[in-house]
Motif scaffolding. Structure first.
Motif, PDB file in Angstrom:
ATOM      1  N   ILE A   1      -8.984  37.143 -12.614  1.00 17.53           N
ATOM      2  CA  ILE A   1      -9.990  37.255 -12.837  1.00 17.53           C
ATOM      3  C   ILE A   1     -11.165  38.117 -12.415  1.00 17.53           C
ATOM      4  O   ILE A   1     -10.814  39.451 -12.627  1.00 17.53           O
ATOM      5  CB  ILE A   1      -9.984  36.960 -10.602  1.00 17.53           C
ATOM      6  N   HIS A   2     -12.235  37.809 -12.415  1.00 20.14           N
ATOM      7  CA  HIS A   2     -13.921  39.462 -12.400  1.00 20.14           C
ATOM      8  C   HIS A   2     -13.722  39.870 -11.255  1.00 20.14           C
ATOM      9  O   HIS A   2     -13.732  39.780  -9.924  1.00 20.14           O
ATOM     10  CB  HIS A   2     -15.083  38.200 -12.733  1.00 20.14           C
ATOM     11  N   ASP A   3     -14.065  41.356 -11.882  1.00 17.05           N
ATOM     12  CA  ASP A   3     -14.194  42.588 -10.533  1.00 17.05           C
ATOM     13  C   ASP A   3     -13.124  42.104  -9.632  1.00 17.05           C
ATOM     14  O   ASP A   3     -13.068  42.157  -8.140  1.00 17.05           O
ATOM     15  CB  ASP A   3     -15.145  42.402  -9.610  1.00 17.05           C
ATOM     16  N   PRO A   4     -11.616  42.526 -10.031  1.00 18.80           N
ATOM     17  CA  PRO A   4     -10.783  42.044  -9.301  1.00 18.80           C
ATOM     18  C   PRO A   4     -10.511  43.353  -7.458  1.00 18.80           C
ATOM     19  O   PRO A   4     -10.085  42.575  -6.768  1.00 18.80           O
ATOM     20  CB  PRO A   4      -9.233  42.223 -10.053  1.00 18.80           C
ATOM     21  N   THR A   5     -11.522  44.771  -8.051  1.00 17.76           N
ATOM     22  CA  THR A   5     -10.939  45.382  -7.480  1.00 17.76           C
ATOM     23  C   THR A   5     -11.638  45.256  -5.462  1.00 17.76           C
ATOM     24  O   THR A   5     -11.577  45.664  -4.293  1.00 17.76           O
ATOM     25  CB  THR A   5     -11.722  46.658  -7.107  1.00 17.76           C
ATOM     26  N   ARG A   6     -13.235  44.111  -6.058  1.00 16.96           N
ATOM     27  CA  ARG A   6     -13.562  43.475  -5.001  1.00 16.96           C
ATOM     28  C   ARG A   6     -13.226  42.112  -4.963  1.00 16.96           C
ATOM     29  O   ARG A   6     -13.245  41.539  -3.507  1.00 16.96           O
ATOM     30  CB  ARG A   6     -15.155  44.181  -5.075  1.00 16.96           C
ATOM     31  N   ASN A   7     -12.828  41.137  -5.298  1.00 18.03           N
ATOM     32  CA  ASN A   7     -12.368  39.585  -5.057  1.00 18.03           C
ATOM     33  C   ASN A   7     -10.918  39.897  -4.451  1.00 18.03           C
ATOM     34  O   ASN A   7     -10.691  38.494  -4.159  1.00 18.03           O
ATOM     35  CB  ASN A   7     -13.142  38.770  -6.224  1.00 18.03           C
ATOM     36  N   THR A   8      -9.836  40.767  -4.859  1.00 22.68           N
ATOM     37  CA  THR A   8      -8.633  40.872  -5.090  1.00 22.68           C
ATOM     38  C   THR A   8      -8.771  40.252  -3.365  1.00 22.68           C
ATOM     39  O   THR A   8      -7.038  39.384  -2.843  1.00 22.68           O
ATOM     40  CB  THR A   8      -7.774  41.282  -5.727  1.00 22.68           C
ATOM     41  N   PRO A   9      -8.634  41.179  -2.753  1.00 24.62           N
ATOM     42  CA  PRO A   9      -8.802  41.809  -0.639  1.00 24.62           C
ATOM     43  C   PRO A   9      -9.084  39.588  -0.023  1.00 24.62           C
ATOM     44  O   PRO A   9      -8.615  40.117   0.248  1.00 24.62           O
ATOM     45  CB  PRO A   9      -9.722  42.443  -0.446  1.00 24.62           C
ATOM     46  N   LYS A  10     -10.436  39.567  -1.026  1.00 22.75           N
ATOM     47  CA  LYS A  10     -11.156  38.417  -0.267  1.00 22.75           C
ATOM     48  C   LYS A  10      -9.878  37.414  -0.604  1.00 22.75           C
ATOM     49  O   LYS A  10      -9.847  36.415   0.278  1.00 22.75           O
ATOM     50  CB  LYS A  10     -12.304  37.943  -1.025  1.00 22.75           C
ATOM     51  N   VAL A  11      -9.215  37.431  -1.045  1.00 24.74           N
ATOM     52  CA  VAL A  11      -8.128  36.215  -1.847  1.00 24.74           C
ATOM     53  C   VAL A  11      -7.173  36.245  -0.992  1.00 24.74           C
ATOM     54  O   VAL A  11      -6.589  34.985  -0.552  1.00 24.74           O
ATOM     55  CB  VAL A  11      -7.737  36.049  -2.863  1.00 24.74           C
ATOM     56  N   ILE A  12      -6.790  36.881  -0.650  1.00 23.68           N
ATOM     57  CA  ILE A  12      -5.503  37.942   0.223  1.00 23.68           C
ATOM     58  C   ILE A  12      -5.859  37.563   1.295  1.00 23.68           C
ATOM     59  O   ILE A  12      -5.047  37.063   2.381  1.00 23.68           O
ATOM     60  CB  ILE A  12      -5.221  39.280  -0.133  1.00 23.68           C
ATOM     61  N   LEU A  13      -6.865  37.416   1.927  1.00 21.71           N
ATOM     62  CA  LEU A  13      -6.904  37.549   3.616  1.00 21.71           C
ATOM     63  C   LEU A  13      -7.744  36.344   4.210  1.00 21.71           C
ATOM     64  O   LEU A  13      -7.227  35.568   5.254  1.00 21.71           O
ATOM     65  CB  LEU A  13      -8.111  39.075   3.877  1.00 21.71           C
ATOM     66  N   TYR A  14      -8.107  35.308   2.889  1.00 22.02           N
ATOM     67  CA  TYR A  14      -9.266  34.521   4.071  1.00 22.02           C
ATOM     68  C   TYR A  14      -8.280  33.498   3.953  1.00 22.02           C
ATOM     69  O   TYR A  14      -8.252  32.454   4.825  1.00 22.02           O
ATOM     70  CB  TYR A  14     -10.053  33.736   2.516  1.00 22.02           C
ATOM     71  N   PRO A  15      -6.995  33.125   3.253  1.00 21.30           N
ATOM     72  CA  PRO A  15      -5.995  32.439   3.498  1.00 21.30           C
ATOM     73  C   PRO A  15      -5.282  32.120   4.494  1.00 21.30           C
ATOM     74  O   PRO A  15      -4.570  31.123   5.600  1.00 21.30           O
ATOM     75  CB  PRO A  15      -4.744  31.876   1.916  1.00 21.30           C
ATOM     76  N   VAL A  16      -4.700  33.757   5.400  1.00 21.31           N
ATOM     77  CA  VAL A  16      -4.670  33.854   6.773  1.00 21.31           C
ATOM     78  C   VAL A  16      -5.428  32.767   7.568  1.00 21.31           C
ATOM     79  O   VAL A  16      -4.942  32.372   8.306  1.00 21.31           O
ATOM     80  CB  VAL A  16      -4.849  35.105   6.866  1.00 21.31           C
ATOM     81  N   LEU A  17      -6.701  33.244   8.347  1.00 26.17           N
ATOM     82  CA  LEU A  17      -7.641  32.787   8.842  1.00 26.17           C
ATOM     83  C   LEU A  17      -7.757  31.020   8.567  1.00 26.17           C
ATOM     84  O   LEU A  17      -7.973  30.164   9.575  1.00 26.17           O
ATOM     85  CB  LEU A  17      -8.618  32.817   8.842  1.00 26.17           C
ATOM     86  N   MET A  18      -7.322  30.714   7.336  1.00 26.35           N
ATOM     87  CA  MET A  18      -7.708  29.632   7.319  1.00 26.35           C
ATOM     88  C   MET A  18      -6.602  28.566   7.272  1.00 26.35           C
ATOM     89  O   MET A  18      -6.883  27.897   7.734  1.00 26.35           O
ATOM     90  CB  MET A  18      -8.076  29.301   5.600  1.00 26.35           C
ATOM     91  N   GLY A  19      -5.422  28.887   7.573  1.00 27.92           N
ATOM     92  CA  GLY A  19      -4.580  28.529   8.160  1.00 27.92           C
ATOM     93  C   GLY A  19      -3.648  28.308   9.073  1.00 27.92           C
ATOM     94  O   GLY A  19      -3.432  27.484   9.557  1.00 27.92           O
ATOM     95  N   LEU A  20      -4.843  29.836   9.731  1.00 31.29           N
ATOM     96  CA  LEU A  20      -4.492  28.880  11.167  1.00 31.29           C
ATOM     97  C   LEU A  20      -5.015  28.099  11.569  1.00 31.29           C
ATOM     98  O   LEU A  20      -5.197  27.517  12.901  1.00 31.29           O
ATOM     99  CB  LEU A  20      -4.699  30.787  12.085  1.00 31.29           C
ATOM    100  N   VAL A  21      -6.778  28.500  11.328  1.00 27.11           N
ATOM    101  CA  VAL A  21      -7.469  26.945  11.887  1.00 27.11           C
ATOM    102  C   VAL A  21      -7.304  25.498  11.793  1.00 27.11           C
ATOM    103  O   VAL A  21      -7.443  24.712  12.064  1.00 27.11           O
ATOM    104  CB  VAL A  21      -9.416  27.384  11.087  1.00 27.11           C
ATOM    105  N   THR A  22      -6.114  25.658  10.692  1.00 29.47           N
ATOM    106  CA  THR A  22      -5.861  24.011  10.156  1.00 29.47           C
ATOM    107  C   THR A  22      -4.296  23.575  10.473  1.00 29.47           C
ATOM    108  O   THR A  22      -4.235  22.535  10.732  1.00 29.47           O
ATOM    109  CB  THR A  22      -5.055  23.889   7.912  1.00 29.47           C
ATOM    110  N   ALA A  23      -3.574  24.703  11.037  1.00 22.26           N
ATOM    111  CA  ALA A  23      -1.819  24.536  11.537  1.00 22.26           C
ATOM    112  C   ALA A  23      -1.785  24.449  12.690  1.00 22.26           C
ATOM    113  O   ALA A  23      -1.469  23.705  13.404  1.00 22.26           O
ATOM    114  CB  ALA A  23      -1.237  25.477  10.885  1.00 22.26           C
ATOM    115  N   PHE A  24      -3.143  25.034  13.285  1.00 22.79           N
ATOM    116  CA  PHE A  24      -3.056  25.461  14.932  1.00 22.79           C
ATOM    117  C   PHE A  24      -3.036  23.294  15.299  1.00 22.79           C
ATOM    118  O   PHE A  24      -2.341  22.900  16.009  1.00 22.79           O
ATOM    119  CB  PHE A  24      -3.890  25.580  15.221  1.00 22.79           C
ATOM    120  N   PRO A  25      -4.900  23.210  14.941  1.00 20.48           N
ATOM    121  CA  PRO A  25      -4.728  21.403  15.431  1.00 20.48           C
ATOM    122  C   PRO A  25      -4.187  20.890  14.815  1.00 20.48           C
ATOM    123  O   PRO A  25      -3.643  19.207  15.727  1.00 20.48           O
ATOM    124  CB  PRO A  25      -6.441  21.402  14.352  1.00 20.48           C
TER     125      PRO A  25
END
Length: 526
Positions: A251-275
């Motif tokens: 991935i390009h610019d991994p120092t900035r983009n990798t944290p996004k890839v790690i954290l976004y799915p947690v929130l997305m997971g809760l938003v999808t799994a709860f309903p």
């Protein structure tokens, strides 16, 4: 873009490695891969029978926010380390960089194996459940059919190698596939949730039961402890958030983009799994039939109780299985990169074989085939038992979560000041987040060892302790008898890529031209 890619390559070389994989993933496609791999709503559906047994409907639903919060805290610490050290070895590399000189080789070796074993076990659990889903559709239409263990293993092995094939011949299409799977998963989730609510509108569970019943069905006297077991089960649905850290070299610019890839799915997971979980609980009219489904898959019984149609239930479950297959593909992608990354530093037996990147497909094909082989053989041991499935899930949780927490524990012990400058920093909250992460994983590891039913019998015994301790002991033996004194670990990172210096220990630096091994060390490696 080329200048940015060139800078990314220079940064990687400053950390001791040369780029061998194409940077073909965009931030969105890698987030889509991470979402497909964690597949929180699918993971919730796969283990829904266990949580229902442990803490009923309310325990199944309300354990998800707790698991999401704790996973987010743990993942925040992981994201910071990925920003500081964007190397595909991830936990293995971080443990080495953060440890003192006398312990770094051992710490990185153990953490590397924890990560690999965790991915293998998680992949086995996912493939096992997909095989169960497929065969449960057969049982739904032919109630007299009895699933044979060898039949389930054949389906299981077919799924494993289909994922290997897709990772191989579709290697250059993986970003597109993951975006497609993300869209299909969102559509399937939305359709399934609405269908469950609409079809059960005139015959559904009471809201008081759905959101308020936490009946303890484990046999343990404490309802609070049963709810803790449900939380540990819910963590399975959030496993794999570190996958972006293992693919950061693509991935390009991994120092900035990798944290996004790690954290976004947690929130997305809760938003999808709860309903989704709420819709499933709302659809239940006969809890005993769900827990004692003839196919051993409670989810198909929930679908059938809601829709009253075998055809509708089969279609919904087939779509569910297709989305869950994306998790298996993501497991193969991530685990092959992890094995390849650690083999570059001669961590594994026959490392030269696993460290090879196939020039035609531009992937670590040997490492991918190793993953497929190990997972296939692993299935021979564990298939055909709900207890075995629980052991796979529990052991995967222990290994993956511990591998994420261990570098943070080292960071707490040595002090956060040893971290280099990084775009994503936890700042003043860093110590608290690292501490909570470590304490949470210690509690989680303990919980996973407890039996989920009392009294304990030979049939319901929790074999997680046997699997986890047996594999850990094997790694210890492997290190002390084959790698101690020979395995040197990865190169230490250069905090300033424009300078040819590497940090050695306790703030001391030596000048070098991208070479931190002495001639004596290199002789040992050979």
């Amino acid at each position: 873009m080329k200048s940015l890619e060139y800078q990314d390559d220079l940064d990687l070389e400053a950390r001791g490695y040369r780029r061998e994989m194409p940077r073909q993933f965009s931030t969105f496609s890698l987030v889509a891969l991470s979402f497909s791999l964690t597949c929180t709503w699918s993971g919730t559906g796969s283990s829904i029978g266990i949580s229902l047994q442990e803490a009923s409907a309310a325990g199944t639903i309300w354990s998800l926010p707790v698991a999401a919060l704790m996973t987010a805290i743990l993942s925040a610490g992981v994201a910071e380390l990925a920003s500081a050290y964007p190397v595909a070895g991830a936990q293995y590399y971080w443990a080495f960089c953060l440890s003192s000189k006398e312990w770094r080789a051992f710490a990185s070796y153990m953490n590397g194996w924890l990560s690999i074993l965790g991915w293998w076990l998680a992949s086995g659990a996912a493939c096992n459940f997909i095989a169960s889903l497929i065969l449960s559709i057969v049982v739904l239409w032919y109630p007299d059919y009895e699933i044979q263990n060898w039949q389930q293993w054949l389906v299981y092995a077919g799924i494993v190698w289909l994922a290997v094939a897709l990772n191989t011949w579709g290697s250059q299409l993986l970003p597109l596939y993951n975006r497609f799977n993300f869209i299909v998963a969102c559509a399937t989730l939305t359709t399934t949730t609405i269908t469950l609510f609409v079809c059960s509108r005139n015959n559904h569970a009471a809201p008081k039961w759905t959101f308020g019943d936490a009946t303890n069905g484990t046999g343990w006297k404490s309802e609070g402890f049963a709810f803790l077991l449900a939380i540990s089960n819910a963590v399975y649905a959030f496993l794999g958030t570190d996958c972006g850290a293992h693919i950061c070299e693509e991935i390009h610019d991994p120092t900035r983009n990798t944290p996004k890839v790690i954290l976004y799915p947690v929130l997305m997971g809760l938003v999808t799994a709860f309903p989704f979980a709420a819709a499933c609980m709302n659809a239940i009219t006969d809890i005993d039939a769900v827990l004692n489904s003839p196919s051993g898959v409670p989810l198909i019984e929930i679908y059938y109780q809601s829709t009253g149609s075998k055809a509708a239930s089969s279609v919904l479950l087939a779509l569910f299985a297709f989305c869950f297959f994306g998790c298996t593909v993501g497991n193969g992608t991530t685990c092959s990169r992890t094995i390849w990354a650690v083999s570059r530093d001669d961590m594994l037996p026959f490392s030269r074989v696993w460290a090879t990147v196939n020039t035609q497909f531009q992937i670590p094909l040997n490492a991918l085939c190793l993953t497929g082989t190990v997972v296939s053989l692993y299935g021979l041991i564990f298939l055909g038992s709900s207890t075995a499935f629980s052991a796979m899930v529990g052991a995967a949780i222990i290994f993956l979560q511990t591998s994420c927490a261990l570098p943070q524990a080292i960071l707490l012990w040595r002090g956060r000041h040893i971290l280099p400058e990084r775009p994503f920093s936890l700042g003043r909250f860093g110590f608290a987040i690292n501490l909570v992460s470590v304490l949470w994983v210690v509690l989680l590891d303990i919980l996973c060892f407890f039996p989920v039913e009392m009294p304990v019998t030979k049939e319901n015994m929790n074999y997680v302790s046997v699997v986890s301790m047996g594999l850990t002991f094997t790694v210890f033996v492997l290190y002390f008898f084959s790698k101690k004194g020979k395995y040197l670990g990865p190169r230490m990172p250069n905090e300033d890529p424009s300078q040819a210096t590497y940090q050695v220990d306790e703030g001391q630096e030596v000048n070098t031209d991208a070479q931190v091994y002495s001639e004596e060390d290199m002789a040992k490696k050979k």
